[in-house]
Design a protein around this motif. Structure first.
Motif, PDB file in Angstrom:
ATOM      1  N   PRO A 193      45.807   9.773  -0.620  1.00 26.85           N
ATOM      2  CA  PRO A 193      45.686   8.819  -1.734  1.00 26.85           C
ATOM      3  C   PRO A 193      46.197   7.407  -1.412  1.00 26.85           C
ATOM      4  N   GLU A 194      47.163   7.295  -0.527  1.00 31.30           N
ATOM      5  CA  GLU A 194      47.720   5.971  -0.230  1.00 31.30           C
ATOM      6  C   GLU A 194      46.777   5.102   0.609  1.00 31.30           C
ATOM      7  N   THR A 195      45.704   5.698   1.151  1.00 27.51           N
ATOM      8  CA  THR A 195      44.751   4.897   1.924  1.00 27.51           C
ATOM      9  C   THR A 195      43.645   4.310   1.047  1.00 27.51           C
ATOM     10  N   ILE A 196      43.561   4.722  -0.197  1.00 29.58           N
ATOM     11  CA  ILE A 196      42.474   4.264  -1.069  1.00 29.58           C
ATOM     12  C   ILE A 196      42.631   2.792  -1.482  1.00 29.58           C
ATOM     13  N   PRO A 197      43.812   2.320  -1.924  1.00 24.10           N
ATOM     14  CA  PRO A 197      43.914   0.908  -2.339  1.00 24.10           C
ATOM     15  C   PRO A 197      43.510  -0.100  -1.256  1.00 24.10           C
ATOM     16  N   PRO A 198      43.914   0.064   0.020  1.00 28.18           N
ATOM     17  CA  PRO A 198      43.437  -0.897   1.021  1.00 28.18           C
ATOM     18  C   PRO A 198      41.917  -0.850   1.223  1.00 28.18           C
ATOM     19  N   LEU A 199      41.332   0.343   1.098  1.00 30.80           N
ATOM     20  CA  LEU A 199      39.881   0.449   1.221  1.00 30.80           C
ATOM     21  C   LEU A 199      39.179  -0.278   0.077  1.00 30.80           C
ATOM     22  N   ILE A 228      36.295  -5.088  -2.050  1.00 32.76           N
ATOM     23  CA  ILE A 228      36.236  -6.230  -2.959  1.00 32.76           C
ATOM     24  C   ILE A 228      36.079  -7.531  -2.181  1.00 32.76           C
ATOM     25  N   VAL A 229      36.804  -7.676  -1.077  1.00 35.43           N
ATOM     26  CA  VAL A 229      36.675  -8.880  -0.254  1.00 35.43           C
ATOM     27  C   VAL A 229      35.263  -8.987   0.311  1.00 35.43           C
ATOM     28  N   PHE A 230      34.731  -7.895   0.832  1.00 37.74           N
ATOM     29  CA  PHE A 230      33.375  -7.914   1.389  1.00 37.74           C
ATOM     30  C   PHE A 230      32.347  -8.255   0.316  1.00 37.74           C
ATOM     31  N   ASP A 231      32.450  -7.611  -0.840  1.00 34.79           N
ATOM     32  CA  ASP A 231      31.512  -7.881  -1.934  1.00 34.79           C
ATOM     33  C   ASP A 231      31.615  -9.329  -2.405  1.00 34.79           C
ATOM     34  N   SER A 232      32.841  -9.850  -2.461  1.00 37.84           N
ATOM     35  CA  SER A 232      33.031 -11.242  -2.877  1.00 37.84           C
ATOM     36  C   SER A 232      32.386 -12.199  -1.891  1.00 37.84           C
ATOM     37  N   VAL A 270      28.663 -12.060  -2.482  1.00 39.93           N
ATOM     38  CA  VAL A 270      28.273 -12.785  -3.697  1.00 39.93           C
ATOM     39  C   VAL A 270      28.312 -14.287  -3.456  1.00 39.93           C
ATOM     40  N   PHE A 271      29.375 -14.780  -2.800  1.00 37.25           N
ATOM     41  CA  PHE A 271      29.463 -16.214  -2.534  1.00 37.25           C
ATOM     42  C   PHE A 271      28.393 -16.670  -1.551  1.00 37.25           C
ATOM     43  N   ALA A 272      27.987 -15.809  -0.634  1.00 37.59           N
ATOM     44  CA  ALA A 272      26.892 -16.152   0.280  1.00 37.59           C
ATOM     45  C   ALA A 272      25.576 -16.280  -0.488  1.00 37.59           C
ATOM     46  N   ILE A 273      25.350 -15.415  -1.449  1.00 38.09           N
ATOM     47  CA  ILE A 273      24.143 -15.514  -2.278  1.00 38.09           C
ATOM     48  C   ILE A 273      24.160 -16.806  -3.079  1.00 38.09           C
ATOM     49  N   ILE A 274      25.307 -17.144  -3.642  1.00 37.99           N
ATOM     50  CA  ILE A 274      25.419 -18.390  -4.405  1.00 37.99           C
ATOM     51  C   ILE A 274      25.193 -19.592  -3.497  1.00 37.99           C
ATOM     52  N   ALA A 275      25.795 -19.576  -2.316  1.00 43.23           N
ATOM     53  CA  ALA A 275      25.619 -20.686  -1.376  1.00 43.23           C
ATOM     54  C   ALA A 275      24.166 -20.806  -0.946  1.00 43.23           C
ATOM     55  N   LEU A 276      23.483 -19.700  -0.763  1.00 43.44           N
ATOM     56  CA  LEU A 276      22.076 -19.741  -0.393  1.00 43.44           C
ATOM     57  C   LEU A 276      21.237 -20.377  -1.504  1.00 43.44           C
ATOM     58  N   ARG A 277      21.547 -20.034  -2.739  1.00 41.56           N
ATOM     59  CA  ARG A 277      20.793 -20.600  -3.858  1.00 41.56           C
ATOM     60  C   ARG A 277      21.110 -22.078  -4.072  1.00 41.56           C
ATOM     61  N   LYS A 278      22.288 -22.507  -3.723  1.00 41.80           N
ATOM     62  CA  LYS A 278      22.717 -23.895  -3.960  1.00 41.80           C
ATOM     63  C   LYS A 278      22.810 -24.698  -2.664  1.00 41.80           C
ATOM     64  N   ARG A 279      22.087 -24.296  -1.623  1.00 39.29           N
ATOM     65  CA  ARG A 279      22.254 -24.915  -0.311  1.00 39.29           C
ATOM     66  C   ARG A 279      21.905 -26.392  -0.296  1.00 39.29           C
ATOM     67  N   ARG A 280      20.915 -26.822  -1.075  1.00 39.33           N
ATOM     68  CA  ARG A 280      20.559 -28.249  -1.099  1.00 39.33           C
ATOM     69  C   ARG A 280      21.687 -29.075  -1.709  1.00 39.33           C
ATOM     70  N   ALA A 281      22.253 -28.598  -2.794  1.00 44.24           N
ATOM     71  CA  ALA A 281      23.359 -29.318  -3.436  1.00 44.24           C
ATOM     72  C   ALA A 281      24.582 -29.341  -2.530  1.00 44.24           C
ATOM     73  N   ILE A 282      24.829 -28.255  -1.831  1.00 45.59           N
ATOM     74  CA  ILE A 282      25.967 -28.198  -0.913  1.00 45.59           C
ATOM     75  C   ILE A 282      25.752 -29.159   0.250  1.00 45.59           C
ATOM     76  N   ALA A 283      24.527 -29.200   0.781  1.00 47.45           N
ATOM     77  CA  ALA A 283      24.227 -30.115   1.886  1.00 47.45           C
ATOM     78  C   ALA A 283      24.367 -31.567   1.447  1.00 47.45           C
ATOM     79  N   ALA A 284      23.903 -31.894   0.241  1.00 53.25           N
ATOM     80  CA  ALA A 284      24.046 -33.266  -0.267  1.00 53.25           C
ATOM     81  C   ALA A 284      25.515 -33.614  -0.459  1.00 53.25           C
TER      82      ALA A 284
END
Length: 111
Positions: A53-59, A64-68, A71-85
């Motif tokens: 059970p003690e190995t579950i929280p780090p997993l 959560i870090v990977f999913d985050s 998600v931020f990569a998807i957002i950056a892909l959608r907003k790439r023109r604004a980010i580049a500007a």
């Protein structure tokens, strides 16, 4: 996009809140927020998964870090023109100064 972010953030906030309160035994009179319930939940998950059970929280934290990041990569892909500007403006380069690529034919010619 806002709905997507809400569906992503809500479970993370709820899980993080429950974990923090139950880990520190701040129960406000609710059994589910006690340390006993915390240990019971992780014991059940550990038995189901066949891991300690003690190995579950780090997993979960790594997931959560990977999913985050995903998600931020998807957002950056959608907003790439604004980010580049924004990046060009931050660097002090105007759009007219950005070099334009030559045609494919001139790039493929040997010198």
């Amino acid at each position: 996009m806002k709905t997507f972010l809400i569906f992503w953030a809500t479970p993370i906030v709820l899980l993080g809140g429950w974990y923090g309160l139950s880990y520190n035994d701040i129960s406000f009179g609710y059994f589910m927020l006690t340390r006993q319930a915390h240990d019971l939940v992780f014991q059940i998950y550990g038995d189901i998964l066949g891991i300690p059970p003690e190995t579950i929280p780090p997993l979960v934290a790594r997931a959560i870090v990977f999913d985050s990041l995903f998600v931020f990569a998807i957002i950056a892909l959608r907003k790439r023109r604004a980010i580049a500007a924004w990046w060009r403006a931050r660097q002090g380069v105007s759009v007219s100064e950005v070099p334009v690529l030559e045609s494919v034919e001139s790039l493929s010619r040997a010198p």
